[in-house]
Write an enzyme that holds these catalytic residues in place. Structure first.
Site, PDB file in Angstrom:
ATOM      1  CB  ILE A 636      -0.945   0.018   1.222  1.00  0.00           C
ATOM      2  CG1 ILE A 636      -0.145  -0.130   2.510  1.00  0.00           C
ATOM      3  CG2 ILE A 636      -2.004  -1.047   1.102  1.00  0.00           C
ATOM      4  CD1 ILE A 636      -0.991  -0.026   3.763  1.00  0.00           C
ATOM      5  CG  ASP A 797       7.465  16.389  11.975  1.00  0.00           C
ATOM      6  OD1 ASP A 797       6.997  17.486  11.608  1.00  0.00           O
ATOM      7  OD2 ASP A 797       7.762  15.478  11.190  1.00  0.00           O
TER       8      ASP A 797
END
EC number: 2.7.10.1
Length: 1035
Positions: A636, A797
């Site tokens: 994927i 982040d």
């Protein structure tokens, strides 16, 4: 005049028979034409001048309505060199700049006349000359200016005369610009057989009109056909401008390009292009082109043009009620008041009033009175009683009363109120109940003293109550910081009349309350006692005393050690003792080197970089998975380290669960393997419903059945769950094609998140969620970050791209494996092994000084909030990173996204405080969002966080007060935009504080730097106005 017929046409000199036809002379006029001359409407003689005299002939006949028909005819076709002139009288040009000449005429076909081929013509010429006054009989053909040569589209023959067929030609010519007061027209014949039936001279205008409730006057177009005349309209009676109404007048007299509009004022509605007053019984509260509305229930009006309906007697409208809301009245008294009492608490309960007055904002107040034997002798209870939660503004139908006195008759009056109760002059209805108290609870603690204090501790003691009324079970001590009395408190218990309170802040004043618990219940809380913890100097004195004790103990211990050593030497057991001690010391050193210091009840984050071998860190925090339990279904995603697959994980005794699997490709470097396993060792330490869950790792065994050698480590960031690449075919056994060699992969297995990354998920479902659903997502993210913050982990982040969403819309924080290298160059970006960290999400202190903390995560969380409320829009849009940094330094903050409630944007602004210590904690954010979810109406209320903003007026940043908007613009060097603000209606600071970046662009501020400066000043102004209003943001 189109469609007209000639009544009589007589050709001279005997060549033709007279032609008689009917001609009515009744021609319609066009509304955008102003006629200067029309020979068909002149009742007397025209009196035009002819030259020579034997040229043009004037013929006048009367129609059946006895109106004259004037024609001029000439037919000198037998003689050569004809030069016959016909001149009109002087024609005033009026307001015309360009004139039009329409001529109706008939012309004989030269071929139908014998013997005239050399002298007969089939055209004539049109001339003009400008003049400020009439020339009288003077006529100089040489001074005239040619307009055009006129030819017939159809000419008649002798046969047409016999059949009585009239072929009438119509030609129009335009002349301009005309600059003098008037002009003459002249017609020159050079040998044609022609009859000039009528001449009409006119100019065009854009006629008076009404468009969008604005009136536009008659307007003369410009001579240049390509140029439009802009005309500003004026609003019709009882209307006002919404946007400046404009029309453009075209050269042909047509109105073009309607802009702007007027709207009917309050009390008036639009009917067929005008504003009409609302009828009695109807109203219109706001300006606009909507219809009048019928008065709401319990209100009426008996005059026209009403903007609001007046309430009936006994009914009222609250200040914040819209005019469309029905008038309401105060409620009736509460019903069914009852009480329940024990030794220390009295609970009052009641039923809502039978009549709420038609409102939902029902509250209750409890008034307490102490009464003697005579019910008329009552006095106020005073401040001795405590009401939980409070005595006024109650929403629920109950209240708890504490600290009452025994053997006293208390009368409680319960009043019901709503939003219009204060407007009524009638007494407030209430229901009263009388309660006689008889309690056996202990008496209050009278005195508390401080035995000693350190930086973080206080030792307190007190005397037992004078009357305990039974055995004392324990004491409950409640305490809190003096400055935070209304925020939170802590409590502890002690069986003895003394306690040592630890975990306090140095040099801080605390408030203490104490109460006693016996078999009969609790006593009331004592009065408050204030005590202060010590500072560093007080601890130094304590430490000096401790040093003396330690030194004494050390001397004694050394003496004891010498005696024991001699004893072991004598008994021959010294060697065994030394070996045992060395083994114990070695074990302790090894334990310390691995940094496995654990404290009971506290879970902290351990940096995997402290381990020499990353595999040790992985297996310290996560379990190894047997590869046979993993079934890979499809690829994927792909990234730097390899590929990501979806699959299933078999768990013994449980059903298969969907998972995402990533491995490290073969031939990897040691650094890549360390970074790859670092992420797993980080995730393995976390266990929270809003943190991505690590199912396990595969590091020890080969996996030939899978044959996969590459998985991407950035799958938690790149929206892999949406299927970035087309799936690879998978065999029935769960493996990929045999072209991929079997190997010994390192694999990380995590839970599968069906909806992928939050930013792409929101962009895909733009506008599909309610505000409360979005707040629920934000609450989940904040809860996960609170968990990380409590563990001492700094994410660094945090962004919507690093939040994953499952099928139940649960948001989970991810991306823990990126290494963050800060280069020495001050201009360097903040790089990771996965790429650059975007400046847009990073706190200013982290950009400038490389200082990452939970506070910098809070800044990033504010950006995530903005992303969520804007459905994945890019923060700061197309601004460059350098512009973002400069804008933030100048105080600019992102404006509220479309549809974002004020309270959420205000929380964003708190997260973006420049001083990181002023930003809220994640604990505060979770608590605040919980309150918004429980009370959605608070979403649209501006709030201020007292934990973030300055706590006293003296701490508020200095901000000058301006008298006018112009003064404010001058102060920020933006005075050139005063007229823009005034024209757009932004004339008060209240309106300016609500302006968005779109508003600033709309009023004509084009330069990005100017937009940024104005928005920055508006945000500062908005915060200052909030301080003035003294609103609270409680968490």
């Amino acid at each position: 005049m189109g469609g007209c017929e000639v009544r009589e046409f007589l050709l001279q000199f005997g060549f033709f028979l007279p032609l008689l036809t009917a001609w009515t002379g009744d021609c319609s006029h066009v509304s955008n034409q102003v006629v200067l001359l029309d020979t068909s409407t002149v009742m007397g003689e025209l009196g035009w001048k002819t030259y020579p005299l034997n040229g043009w002939d004037a013929i006048t006949e009367m129609d059946e309505h006895n109106r004259p028909i004037h024609t001029y005819q000439v037919c000198n076709v037998m003689e050569p060199n004809q030069n016959n002139w016909l001149r009109t009288n002087w024609i005033s040009r009026d307001a015309a700049q360009k004139i039009y000449v329409e001529m109706k005429f008939t012309l004989r076909d030269c071929n139908s006349i014998p013997w005239v081929l050399g002298t007969c013509k089939e055209t004539f010429t049109l001339y003009y000359i400008e003049s400020d006054e009439s020339h009288g009989t003077k006529f100089k053909p040489s001074q005239y200016i040619k307009i055009d040569t006129i030819a017939a589209d159809e000419s008649f023959t002798q046969m047409d005369l016999g059949d009585r067929i009239l072929k009438l030609n119509t030609e129009v010519r335009e002349v301009g610009p005309i600059e003098r007061k008037g002009f003459y027209l002249a017609f020159q014949d050079i040998g044609a057989c022609i009859a000039l039936v009528s001449v009409r001279v006119f100019y065009k205008k854009c006629p008076f009109t009404v468009r969008n409730l604005a009136m536009f006057p008659d307007t003369i177009p410009r001579v240049d056909s390509s140029s439009l005349v802009e005309v500003r309209g004026s609003c019709v009676k009882s209307s006002e401008e919404r946007d400046t109404p404009k029309l453009y007048c075209g050269a042909d007299g047509d109105w073009l390009v309607p802009l702007g509009r007027c709207i009917c004022t309050t009390g008036y509605e639009e009917i067929e292009g005008s504003c009409h007053a609302c009828r009695p019984g109807f109203y219109k509260a706001f300006a606009g082109n909507t219809k009048c509305s019928k008065c709401p229930p319990h209100s009426s009006t008996f005059v026209e043009a009403t903007s609001v309906c007046h309430c009936e007697k006994g009914y009222f409208r609250a200040e914040k009620d819209p005019p469309s809301m029905a008038c309401t009245r105060p409620p009736s008294a509460p019903r069914n008041v009852a009480f329940n009492i024990n030794e220390t608490a009295l609970i009052l309960e009641w039923s809502p009033p039978s009549d709420t007055g038609g409102r939902k904002d029902l509250t209750y107040s409890v008034i307490c009175k102490k009464c003697g034997v005579d019910a008329s002798q009552c006095e106020d209870c005073g401040a001795g009683l405590r009401f939980i939660p409070r005595p006024t503004g109650l929403i629920n139908n109950s209240v708890v009363v504490l600290d009452f006195v025994s053997h006293v008759n208390y009368t409680f009056e319960i009043e019901a109120m709503n939003g219009v109760s204060e407007l009524s002059i009638s007494p407030k209805p209430f229901t009263a109940i009388t309660v006689t108290t008889d309690q056996d609870a202990p008496s209050l603690i009278g005195m508390m003293r401080k035995d000693w204090a350190s930086q973080n501790s206080l030792a307190l003691s007190w005397q037992a109550p004078a009357f305990s009324n039974g055995a004392i079970l324990d004491y409950e001590i409640k305490y809190y910081e003096k400055e935070h009395e209304q925020l939170t408190y802590s409590s502890t218990r002690s069986k003895a009349p003394s306690v040592i309170i630890t975990g306090l802040k140095p040099a801080t004043t605390y408030i203490f309350h104490i109460r006693v618990r016996t078999a009969t219940g609790y006593s009331g809380y004592s009065q408050k006692f204030e005590f202060e913890t010590g500072d560093e100097t007080s601890d130094m004195a304590a430490e000096q005393g401790q040093i003396l004790v330690i030194a004494t103990a050390a001397v004694g211990g050394f003496t004891l050690l010498v005696i024991l050593t001699l004893f072991f030497l004598i008994t021959g057991r010294c060697q065994w003792y030394i070996k045992a001690k060395m083994k114990s010391e070695e074990k302790r050193r090894t334990h310390l080197q691995n940094s496995h210091l654990r404290f009971p009840g506290i879970k902290t984050y351990i940096d995997p970089d402290t381990y020499e071998d990353p595999s040790l860190a992985v297996h310290e925090f996560e379990k190894e998975i047997d590869p046979s339990r993993i079934r890979i279904e499809r690829v994927i995603g792909a990234g730097e380290f390899g590929e990501v697959c979806s699959g299933r994980l078999k768990t013994p005794g449980k059903r298969e669960i969907p998972v995402a699997i990533k491995t490290l490709k073969g031939g990897h470097m040691d650094r890549q393997r360390r970074d790859f396993l670092r992420e797993a060792s980080i995730m393995g330490q976390f266990d929270h419903p809003n943190i991505i869950r690590l199912e396990g790792v595969v590091t020890k065994r080969s996996f030939p059945a899978i044959g996969v050698e590459a998985f991407c480590p950035s799958f938690l960031r790149a929206g892999f769950l949406n299927g970035i690449q087309a799936p690879h075919p998978v065999t029935a056994g769960g493996s990929l094609p045999p072209r991929i060699p079997a190997g010994r992969p390192v694999m990380i297995v995590v839970e599968y998140m069906e909806n992928g990354s939050l930013d792409s998920f929101l962009r895909k479902h733009d506008g599909h969620f309610t505000v409360i659903q979005l707040v629920g997502m934000l609450r989940g993210i904040a809860s996960g970050m609170k968990y990380l913050s409590d563990m001492g982990y700094v994410h660094r982040d945090l962004a919507a791209r690093n939040i994953l969403v499952n099928s139940n819309l649960v948001c989970k924080v991810s991306d823990f494996g990126l290494s963050r290298v800060l280069e020495d160059d001050p201009e360097a970006a903040y790089t990771t092994t996965g790429g650059k960290i975007p400046i847009r999400w990073t706190a200013p202190e982290a950009i400038a000084y490389r200082k990452f903390s939970s506070a910098s995560d809070v800044w990033s969380y504010g950006i995530v909030m903005w992303e969520v409320m804007s459905y994945g829009e890019r923060p700061y849009w197309e601004m460059s990173n350098q512009d973002v940094i400069l804008s933030i330094e100048e105080g600019y903050r992102l404006p509220a996204p479309m549809g974002c409630p004020p309270s959420l944007h205000q929380l964003m602004l708190h997260c973006w405080q420049k001083e990181r210590n002023h930003r809220p904690k994640f604990t505060d954010i979770v608590s605040f969002l919980d309150k918004l979810i429980r009370n959605p109406s608070a979403l649209h209320t501006l709030v201020e966080d007292i934990l973030v903003m300055p706590e006293s007026p003296g701490d508020v940043p200095e901000y000058p007060l301006f008298v006018t908007v112009g003064d404010w613009l001058d102060s920020i060097k933006m005075g050139q935009y005063k007229s823009n603000f005034m024209a757009a209606g932004f004339t008060t600071f209240d309106l300016i504080s609500r302006m968005s970046i779109e508003d600033i662009r709309r009023i004509g501020v084009i330069l990005i730097g100017h937009q940024r400066r104005i928005v920055s000043s508006i945000q500062t102004l908005r915060l200052h106005m909030m301080h003035i209003q003294e609103k609270g943001f409680h968490v």
